[in-house]
Design a protein around this motif. Structure first.
Motif, PDB file in Angstrom:
ATOM      1  N   ASP A   1      -3.595  -3.192   8.305  1.00  0.00           N
ATOM      2  CA  ASP A   1      -2.191  -3.297   8.720  1.00  0.00           C
ATOM      3  C   ASP A   1      -1.553  -1.910   8.837  1.00  0.00           C
TER       4      ASP A   1
ATOM      5  N   SER B   1      -2.557   0.088  11.977  1.00  0.00           N
ATOM      6  CA  SER B   1      -2.251  -0.481  13.290  1.00  0.00           C
ATOM      7  C   SER B   1      -1.311   0.458  14.043  1.00  0.00           C
TER       8      SER B   1
ATOM      9  N   THR C   1       1.089   5.229  13.430  1.00  0.00           N
ATOM     10  CA  THR C   1       0.766   3.962  12.785  1.00  0.00           C
ATOM     11  C   THR C   1       1.829   3.618  11.756  1.00  0.00           C
TER      12      THR C   1
END
Length: 253
Positions: free
Chosen positions: A59, A62, A126
């Motif tokens: 996560d 990402s 990110t």
């Protein structure tokens, strides 16, 4: 005189209680136990943690935006590209929340130079980038300040000679850092007016010696973390290209 069993019991307790010694702490010792790769991992704990660790890392890694260059808070003297992005992002994300609740607009943003804890590297941005820039749990608050207190804010900035992130405020100083001009949304600072200043809860409570936030007319807690504002800003912008501009400049003479 006849002794009963209960008498012997009470006598026993009395004698031995008198012999008890008071104990006192005389020394505390510590021992350094270094954590190294030589320590054996607990396989059961690792098996339990690994799925959560992998999920969190996936996560955080990402991609949510792209930076056209590398930006650091040391790139400029009185304003920096990353600092300008930082303050502008707070304004852009917080003002709609504030306006919806109060029907008013934020006039200016001030946060601290030290609150930016990492660079933005050229390339993909990110979620981890936002956490690196803002690892703290600071939240956005809006303070209703009279013009005299805002003048103190301006004086603080001119004396600090540091690129504290600002938005909505334009300052010009001479070669000796004497104030030449202070504009808020393009208009001269009015000491008789009330301004709505967005900052973080740390500074509101006197952090970095910013004592001018108290007293104030009103405080509005937005329940919006600065890190979340950055994340929302990155999602929305896709590509970022902040610049050093003229919001705080020093003249040569």
């Amino acid at each position: 005189m006849k002794f009963t069993p209960i008498c012997f019991f009470l006598l026993f307790i009395s004698v031995f209680s008198c012999k008890q010694e008071n104990k006192h702490l005389t020394r505390i010792e510590g021992k350094l136990l270094p954590i190294t790769d030589s320590l054996v991992k607990n396989a059961e704990i690792e098996d339990m943690i690994t799925p959560y660790r992998n999920h969190i890392n996936k996560d955080l890694d990402s991609v949510i935006a792209y930076a056209v260059d590398t930006y650091s808070k040391s790139d400029g003297e009185l304003n920096t590209a990353i600092g300008n992005l930082f303050a502008d992002a707070i304004y852009e994300q917080a003002n709609p929340v504030f306006k919806q609740r109060t029907a008013k607009n934020i006039d200016l943003v001030l946060v601290n130079h030290g609150g930016i804890r990492a660079i933005i590297s050229k390339g993909n941005i990110t979620k981890r980038t936002a956490f690196n820039i803002m690892p703290f749990e600071n939240s956005i608050v809006v303070v209703a300040l009279n013009g005299k207190n805002v003048k103190q804010l301006v004086n603080y900035l001119t004396k600090a000679k540091r690129a504290h992130p600002i938005s909505g405020l334009k300052l010009t100083v001479d070669a000796n850092y004497n104030l030449k001009e202070a504009l808020i949304n393009g208009k001269p600072l009015d000491t008789l007016k009330t301004y709505y200043v967005a900052t973080n809860d740390y500074l509101y409570n006197g952090g970095d010696h910013m004592t001018f936030f108290k007293p104030n007319d009103s405080l509005y807690v937005l329940d919006y973390k600065i890190r979340n504002a950055l994340l929302d800003y990155f999602y929305k912008k896709d590509t970022i290209n902040p610049t050093i501009d003229d919001r705080f400049i020093k003249l040569d003479n």
